[in-house]
Scaffold this motif. Structure first.
Motif, short mmCIF file in Angstrom:
data_model
loop_
_atom_site.label_atom_id
_atom_site.label_comp_id
_atom_site.label_asym_id
_atom_site.label_seq_id
_atom_site.Cartn_x
_atom_site.Cartn_y
_atom_site.Cartn_z
N GLU A 18 28.91 -25.50 45.70
CA GLU A 18 28.33 -24.31 45.08
C GLU A 18 29.37 -23.57 44.25
O GLU A 18 29.09 -23.09 43.15
CB GLU A 18 27.76 -23.38 46.15
N PHE A 21 29.91 -25.47 41.04
CA PHE A 21 28.79 -25.31 40.10
C PHE A 21 28.80 -23.93 39.46
O PHE A 21 28.53 -23.78 38.27
CB PHE A 21 27.47 -25.53 40.84
N TYR A 24 31.90 -23.82 36.98
CA TYR A 24 31.96 -24.76 35.86
C TYR A 24 30.58 -25.17 35.34
O TYR A 24 30.50 -26.06 34.49
CB TYR A 24 32.75 -26.00 36.27
N GLY A 25 29.51 -24.54 35.84
CA GLY A 25 28.17 -24.91 35.40
C GLY A 25 27.96 -24.72 33.91
O GLY A 25 27.31 -25.54 33.26
N LEU A 29 26.84 -27.39 31.05
CA LEU A 29 25.70 -27.15 30.17
C LEU A 29 26.08 -27.39 28.72
O LEU A 29 25.29 -27.96 27.95
CB LEU A 29 25.19 -25.72 30.36
N TYR A 271 32.19 -15.42 38.32
CA TYR A 271 30.74 -15.27 38.34
C TYR A 271 30.33 -13.81 38.20
O TYR A 271 30.70 -12.97 39.02
CB TYR A 271 30.17 -15.85 39.63
#
Length: 329
Positions: A18, A21, A24-25, A29, A271
């Motif tokens: 998690e 993600f 680096y999500g 994308l 985040y």
């Protein structure tokens, strides 16, 4: 014992996944967008298209740098795109009047500094609401930009030394992209490794505590607004050479993109906290979407819908993350 070990292992691996993600999500994308458009339209990854994308993304990244740190500090600036349009029109007007590119660029840059001083003075000095102030100054800058060209564009026959720099390449990579990469790299160091960067996020989380700690909050905000005005003006100058003209209403196309890039960039690394690397990744994503959509024949309204959805998602992520962080303070 075996079951316990497996549970412990699973409990550790899930947060790690998690965390990966979340951090680096956005980069994944961006990669997915490039791969998808390259698959749908192979010309998407042609040397000419890559060069054009990087150049336009570089100009946008310059414009959004100051905005990133202002939002990270818990404030807002919605005048950045109008300041860019004003600088664009000042440069075009002066060049068309025969004053030459060096003097014209100085005039455009001065306009950005002046509006940065006004925004910073009213928000940091007089403690007036940033949204109201920057709406007002943005409207003023946009009105002056329109007045310079009497509501129409100003065409130029030469782009001067700015055009030479803007269209210089290192292989297929524009020189301006290399410069922007260096600037953003230095900004990342300032943001992550210097006290100034830590102050930015602390100001957003608990400004009263930062003030009590003796941090010069107003001075920092003042400098941030000057930075935003300056980089917006630089972007406007570059746009003059890129378009070979002054466009009084060009700022409107960057409004949603700027907020989207900064807020969507808050998904990366930190985040819910806007940061320069996240903004840069989001700018690349928007550039890929714009170019890919054009190659696929999407209408302007379809592209605006996608931009609006990305902005909505970015706002939701940042607001949710900030509420969660404050609940733990």
């Amino acid at each position: 014992m075996t079951v316990l070990s497996e549970n412990v292992t699973t409990g550790r691996s899930r947060p790690d996944f998690e965390t990966f993600f979340v951090r680096y999500g956005l980069f994944l994308l961006v990669l997915a967008a490039f791969l998808l458009f390259a698959w749908l339209r192979p010309t998407f990854i042609s040397a000419g298209n890559i060069n054009d994308m990087l150049r336009s993304a570089s100009i946008a990244a310059i414009m959004f740098l100051g905005l990133t740190w202002i939002i990270a500090a818990g404030e807002i600036d919605v005048s950045f795109m109008s300041v860019a349009a004003l600088a664009n029109m000042i440069v075009a007007g002066l060049v068309a009047a025969g004053y030459g590119w060096p003097l014209a660029c100085l005039g455009g840059l001065l306009a950005g500094v002046v509006f940065g001083l006004i925004n910073g003075g009213l928000v940091a000095g007089f403690k007036l609401p940033a949204l109201v102030i920057t709406i007002a100054t943005g409207g003023l800058a946009g009105s002056i930009a329109a007045a310079i060209g009497l509501g129409t564009s100003i065409s130029l026959s030469s782009t001067g030394f700015v055009g030479s720099v803007l269209h210089a390449n290192i292989g297929i990579v524009p020189l301006i992209t290399v410069v922007v990469a260096v600037v953003y790299g230095l900004s990342y160091v300032i943001q992550e490794h210097l006290t100034f960067g830590h102050y930015l996020y602390a100001m957003e989380q608990n400004r009263a505590a930062v003030v009590e700690a003796g941090v010069p909050v107003n001075r920092i905000l003042f400098l941030l607004y000057i930075l935003s005005g300056t980089v917006s003006a630089i972007a406007g100058i570059l746009l003059t050479a890129d378009l070979s003209s002054g466009q009084p209403y060009i700022g409107s196309s960057y409004f949603i993109d700027g907020l989207t890039a900064v807020l969507l960039g808050g998904m990366a690394l930190k985040y819910g906290k806007p940061n320069v690397i996240g903004t840069l990744a989001a700018v690349l994503l928007l550039a890929a979407l714009l170019s890919g959509a054009a190659l696929l024949g999407w209408t302007d309204s379809q592209r605006q819908i996608v931009r609006g959805l990305l902005l909505l998602f970015g706002v939701a992520v940042v607001v949710w993350a900030r509420r969660k962080n404050r609940a733990h303070i």
